[in-house]
Design a protein around this motif. Structure first.
Motif, PDB file in Angstrom:
ATOM      1  N   ALA A 101       0.845  -1.190   0.000  1.00  0.00           N
ATOM      2  CA  ALA A 101       0.000   0.000   0.000  1.00  0.00           C
ATOM      3  C   ALA A 101       0.876   1.233   0.000  1.00  0.00           C
ATOM      4  CB  ALA A 101      -0.906  -0.010   1.225  1.00  0.00           C
ATOM      5  N   ARG A 102       0.712   2.041  -1.022  1.00  0.00           N
ATOM      6  CA  ARG A 102       1.404   3.333  -1.009  1.00  0.00           C
ATOM      7  C   ARG A 102       0.398   4.363  -0.545  1.00  0.00           C
ATOM      8  NH1 ARG A 102       3.065   2.880  -6.601  1.00  0.00           N
ATOM      9  NH2 ARG A 102       0.811   2.991  -6.791  1.00  0.00           N
ATOM     10  N   PRO A 103       0.570   4.839   0.691  1.00  0.00           N
ATOM     11  CA  PRO A 103      -0.442   5.752   1.251  1.00  0.00           C
ATOM     12  C   PRO A 103      -0.810   6.870   0.277  1.00  0.00           C
ATOM     13  CG  PRO A 103       1.178   5.221   2.917  1.00  0.00           C
ATOM     14  CD  PRO A 103       1.643   4.575   1.628  1.00  0.00           C
ATOM     15  N   ARG A 104      -2.052   6.996   0.114  1.00  0.00           N
ATOM     16  CA  ARG A 104      -2.640   8.067  -0.745  1.00  0.00           C
ATOM     17  C   ARG A 104      -2.347   7.917  -2.235  1.00  0.00           C
ATOM     18  NH1 ARG A 104       0.574   9.079   3.007  1.00  0.00           N
ATOM     19  NH2 ARG A 104      -0.459   9.126   5.011  1.00  0.00           N
ATOM     20  N   ARG A 105      -1.799   6.766  -2.603  1.00  0.00           N
ATOM     21  CA  ARG A 105      -1.597   6.551  -4.035  1.00  0.00           C
ATOM     22  C   ARG A 105      -2.184   5.240  -4.507  1.00  0.00           C
ATOM     23  NH1 ARG A 105       4.394   6.756  -5.561  1.00  0.00           N
ATOM     24  NH2 ARG A 105       4.691   6.059  -3.433  1.00  0.00           N
ATOM     25  N   GLY A 106      -2.775   4.490  -3.599  1.00  0.00           N
ATOM     26  CA  GLY A 106      -3.365   3.220  -3.983  1.00  0.00           C
ATOM     27  C   GLY A 106      -2.478   2.043  -3.663  1.00  0.00           C
ATOM     28  N   MET A 107      -3.002   0.866  -3.971  1.00  0.00           N
ATOM     29  CA  MET A 107      -2.273  -0.366  -3.663  1.00  0.00           C
ATOM     30  C   MET A 107      -1.832  -1.058  -4.947  1.00  0.00           C
ATOM     31  SD  MET A 107      -4.678  -1.895  -0.659  1.00  0.00           S
ATOM     32  CE  MET A 107      -6.147  -1.713  -1.660  1.00  0.00           C
ATOM     33  N   ILE A 108      -0.721  -1.759  -4.836  1.00  0.00           N
ATOM     34  CA  ILE A 108      -0.235  -2.546  -5.967  1.00  0.00           C
ATOM     35  C   ILE A 108       0.127  -3.954  -5.493  1.00  0.00           C
ATOM     36  CG2 ILE A 108       0.710  -0.583  -7.232  1.00  0.00           C
ATOM     37  CD1 ILE A 108       3.461  -1.364  -6.128  1.00  0.00           C
ATOM     38  N   MET A 109       0.156  -4.875  -6.429  1.00  0.00           N
ATOM     39  CA  MET A 109       0.686  -6.191  -6.136  1.00  0.00           C
ATOM     40  C   MET A 109       2.174  -6.043  -5.850  1.00  0.00           C
ATOM     41  SD  MET A 109      -1.485  -8.465  -6.007  1.00  0.00           S
ATOM     42  CE  MET A 109      -1.061 -10.182  -6.123  1.00  0.00           C
ATOM     43  N   ALA A 110       2.706  -6.936  -5.023  1.00  0.00           N
ATOM     44  CA  ALA A 110       4.129  -6.923  -4.718  1.00  0.00           C
ATOM     45  C   ALA A 110       4.643  -8.353  -4.761  1.00  0.00           C
ATOM     46  CB  ALA A 110       4.375  -6.296  -3.352  1.00  0.00           C
ATOM     47  N   GLN A 111       5.949  -8.490  -4.638  1.00  0.00           N
ATOM     48  CA  GLN A 111       6.522  -9.834  -4.594  1.00  0.00           C
ATOM     49  C   GLN A 111       6.497 -10.318  -3.164  1.00  0.00           C
ATOM     50  OE1 GLN A 111       9.901 -10.360  -7.424  1.00  0.00           O
ATOM     51  NE2 GLN A 111       7.901 -10.745  -8.305  1.00  0.00           N
ATOM     52  N   PRO A 112       5.724 -11.342  -2.879  1.00  0.00           N
ATOM     53  CA  PRO A 112       5.607 -11.782  -1.493  1.00  0.00           C
ATOM     54  C   PRO A 112       6.934 -12.307  -0.966  1.00  0.00           C
ATOM     55  CG  PRO A 112       4.589 -13.363  -2.966  1.00  0.00           C
ATOM     56  CD  PRO A 112       4.971 -12.182  -3.801  1.00  0.00           C
ATOM     57  N   ASP A 113       7.075 -12.183   0.329  1.00  0.00           N
ATOM     58  CA  ASP A 113       8.241 -12.735   0.989  1.00  0.00           C
ATOM     59  C   ASP A 113       7.909 -14.182   1.358  1.00  0.00           C
ATOM     60  OD1 ASP A 113      10.201 -13.557   2.657  1.00  0.00           O
ATOM     61  OD2 ASP A 113      10.215 -11.789   3.915  1.00  0.00           O
ATOM     62  N   LEU A 114       8.609 -15.102   0.708  1.00  0.00           N
ATOM     63  CA  LEU A 114       8.310 -16.531   0.876  1.00  0.00           C
ATOM     64  C   LEU A 114       8.260 -16.948   2.343  1.00  0.00           C
ATOM     65  CD1 LEU A 114      10.143 -19.103  -1.409  1.00  0.00           C
ATOM     66  CD2 LEU A 114       7.756 -18.976  -0.768  1.00  0.00           C
ATOM     67  N   LEU A 115       9.167 -16.459   3.125  1.00  0.00           N
ATOM     68  CA  LEU A 115       9.333 -16.985   4.478  1.00  0.00           C
ATOM     69  C   LEU A 115       8.771 -16.072   5.565  1.00  0.00           C
ATOM     70  CD1 LEU A 115      12.941 -18.415   4.111  1.00  0.00           C
ATOM     71  CD2 LEU A 115      10.750 -19.565   3.770  1.00  0.00           C
ATOM     72  N   ALA A 116       8.158 -14.961   5.150  1.00  0.00           N
ATOM     73  CA  ALA A 116       7.650 -14.012   6.141  1.00  0.00           C
ATOM     74  C   ALA A 116       6.668 -14.689   7.078  1.00  0.00           C
ATOM     75  CB  ALA A 116       6.994 -12.825   5.447  1.00  0.00           C
ATOM     76  N   GLY A 117       5.796 -15.514   6.524  1.00  0.00           N
ATOM     77  CA  GLY A 117       4.773 -16.169   7.340  1.00  0.00           C
ATOM     78  C   GLY A 117       5.363 -17.136   8.333  1.00  0.00           C
ATOM     79  N   ILE A 118       6.298 -17.925   7.887  1.00  0.00           N
ATOM     80  CA  ILE A 118       6.895 -18.928   8.771  1.00  0.00           C
ATOM     81  C   ILE A 118       7.751 -18.270   9.842  1.00  0.00           C
ATOM     82  CG2 ILE A 118       9.092 -20.147   8.527  1.00  0.00           C
ATOM     83  CD1 ILE A 118       7.828 -22.370   7.247  1.00  0.00           C
ATOM     84  N   GLU A 119       8.409 -17.220   9.468  1.00  0.00           N
ATOM     85  CA  GLU A 119       9.330 -16.561  10.388  1.00  0.00           C
ATOM     86  C   GLU A 119       8.641 -16.140  11.678  1.00  0.00           C
ATOM     87  OE1 GLU A 119      11.247 -13.262   8.563  1.00  0.00           O
ATOM     88  OE2 GLU A 119      12.770 -13.099  10.123  1.00  0.00           O
ATOM     89  N   LYS A 120       7.438 -15.623  11.526  1.00  0.00           N
ATOM     90  CA  LYS A 120       6.760 -15.062  12.693  1.00  0.00           C
ATOM     91  C   LYS A 120       6.205 -16.128  13.620  1.00  0.00           C
ATOM     92  CE  LYS A 120       5.721 -11.181   9.800  1.00  0.00           C
ATOM     93  NZ  LYS A 120       5.505  -9.776  10.062  1.00  0.00           N
ATOM     94  N   VAL A 121       6.237 -17.338  13.165  1.00  0.00           N
ATOM     95  CA  VAL A 121       5.534 -18.399  13.868  1.00  0.00           C
ATOM     96  C   VAL A 121       6.500 -19.332  14.582  1.00  0.00           C
ATOM     97  CG1 VAL A 121       4.690 -20.627  13.043  1.00  0.00           C
ATOM     98  CG2 VAL A 121       3.244 -18.598  12.866  1.00  0.00           C
ATOM     99  N   LEU A 122       7.788 -19.202  14.244  1.00  0.00           N
ATOM    100  CA  LEU A 122       8.784 -20.122  14.802  1.00  0.00           C
ATOM    101  C   LEU A 122       9.146 -19.740  16.231  1.00  0.00           C
ATOM    102  CD1 LEU A 122      11.149 -20.768  11.792  1.00  0.00           C
ATOM    103  CD2 LEU A 122       9.504 -22.297  12.825  1.00  0.00           C
ATOM    104  N   ASN A 123       8.252 -20.027  17.119  1.00  0.00           N
ATOM    105  CA  ASN A 123       8.441 -19.742  18.529  1.00  0.00           C
ATOM    106  C   ASN A 123       8.261 -21.044  19.297  1.00  0.00           C
ATOM    107  OD1 ASN A 123       8.029 -19.168  21.217  1.00  0.00           O
ATOM    108  ND2 ASN A 123       6.884 -17.282  20.809  1.00  0.00           N
ATOM    109  N   PRO A 124       9.364 -21.591  19.819  1.00  0.00           N
ATOM    110  CA  PRO A 124       9.278 -22.904  20.473  1.00  0.00           C
ATOM    111  C   PRO A 124       8.228 -22.975  21.573  1.00  0.00           C
ATOM    112  CG  PRO A 124      11.566 -22.241  20.215  1.00  0.00           C
ATOM    113  CD  PRO A 124      10.729 -21.064  19.808  1.00  0.00           C
TER     114      PRO A 124
END
Lengths: 231, 231
Positions: free
Chosen positions: B71-94
């Motif tokens: 999201a570019r504030p006040r200019r609209g939203m665009i597709m981006a290249q997702p971060d493959l590991l962003a989802g897993i990273e936040k969840v790796l909590n023993p």
DNA sequence: CTATTATATTTGTAGGACAAATGAAAAGAT
DNA sequence: ATCTTTTCATTTGTCCTACAAATATAATAG
């Protein structure tokens, strides 16, 4: 690498939602929240952090998507067991993944395929072997193997590792793997090996061979793919 | 397995946000959205789907977290290249990962470690080997290797695969791996192998050996861990 | 035709409102 | 005192309105 490529960072100006998301995850970690533990309610969080409930809800929505927290309507929220692969699953779309990421996934599958040998031999059961034999016997009669045949055989191997995450992980990777290979084959000249290793050969080794033999055979079996990797 | 365990499913009643998230992802896929493409604005989406802007924002917030949209504030939203590991990273909590998932990750690292041999030999450079040699020479003088030493050596190996995702992936997995092994060693009796393979031995093989030899040596090097896997 | 100014657009954030279901508390009955 | 019924407070999900701020576009002035 290039000294010039140390470009001026975008100076990531985090939104309130981003910051609340980070704060919440740190809060959970530092206070050793475990699945089942009750969370403060949305309004309380919002007031403590001095943000609107909207911002808190957007942050919580993200954590809900990851399976990290669970909201029981009108009873409050609790910690939950996150779904390891939920995040990756939603993102594996060849249309938007970068070429670089696609290549990485392609290679990752090759790595996994070679790495499972020890687990296959440690955990194979007679029933597994019987089922695998049925698959390869059926495939022996086919002139050429379809994509589904490949998935059936290799998928069964992943089953036999007894690692549920791994199994699901590779099934997510497979479509991307296929997509990458399909685009590769248009340009790259890939030649079949002189002495190909068939699914049946792999089965036989798994039945009465060693992990080392299996890895060796698997490498030849995948040589078409391995030939496509370059520096 | 147990017929009784086919318990009545929770009948996952999706919230509006869940549904909008799914709809948006399908919409992107079916219309072949590529990075850089402009998205409809929030209000438009909300009106088309007949939901409030809040719901749309919560769904978009999730996709933003995955790096899927920007999201570019006040200019609209665009597709981006997702971060493959962003989802897993936040969840790796023993603390919150299930024991089962922790075990899966432990095993996944063993699998990866065995699977990288081909890539190491295909992509090693003299500079890589020199750097690796410096590491193992330094470690030869140490009486015992710390966790950091382990990370330094194995981390360098991952670097040498030339696969950025893989490299980052394993660095995310490592803390969980260590955590699992630490808990294992309290109960399990783990004996060091009679003829251990050191980091130096692995380096030598990587320098002038074959992938097969490397895998064999790596398996011995990791035998302490492999001994802990059971059916 | 260029430079300045005004306007419309769109995200980020705040805040209010209410339905609905749940659990707890209060009231009532036996 | 015990059990049943009723009332009530709580909390998430959803909707609505409002506005600041910065950008892109259009309008105006020189």
């Amino acid at each position: 690498m290039n000294p010039k490529s140390g470009l001026l960072e975008p100076l990531e100006s985090l939104s309130m939602t981003d910051r609340v998301e980070n704060i919440l995850r740190e809060y959970f970690t530092e206070n050793a929240f475990k699945p089942g533990d009750a969370l403060p309610n949305e309004l309380e969080i919002a007031q403590k952090l001095n943000v609107s409930r909207n911002v808190v809800r957007e942050a919580l929505s993200r954590l809900r998507m990851l399976g990290m927290v669970e909201a029981r309507p009108r009873r409050g929220m609790i910690m939950a067991q996150p779904d390891l692969l939920a995040g990756i699953e939603k993102v594996l779309n060849p249309f938007i993944l970068s070429k670089s990421n696609q290549k990485d996934i392609f290679e990752l599958r090759l790595i996994l395929e070679m790495g499972i040998a020890e687990f296959l031999f440690a955990r194979k059961t007679q029933q597994d072997l019987d089922e695998l034999e049925a698959i390869v016997e059926k495939q022996k009669t086919l002139p050429v193997l379809s994509k589904e045949d490949e998935i059936e055989f290799h998928g069964k191997l992943y089953d036999m590792t007894g690692n549920e995450t791994f199994q699901r992980f590779q099934s997510l990777l497979f479509p991307v793997f296929e997509h990458v290979f399909a685009t590769l084959t248009t340009t790259a000249d890939h030649v079949a090996p002189a002495n190909p290793v068939t699914h049946y050969d792999l089965f036989k080794i798994l039945n009465d061979g060693t992990p080392e033999e299996f890895r060796k055979a698997m490498h030849i079996h995948l040589s078409v793919y391995y030939n496509s990797i370059r520096r």
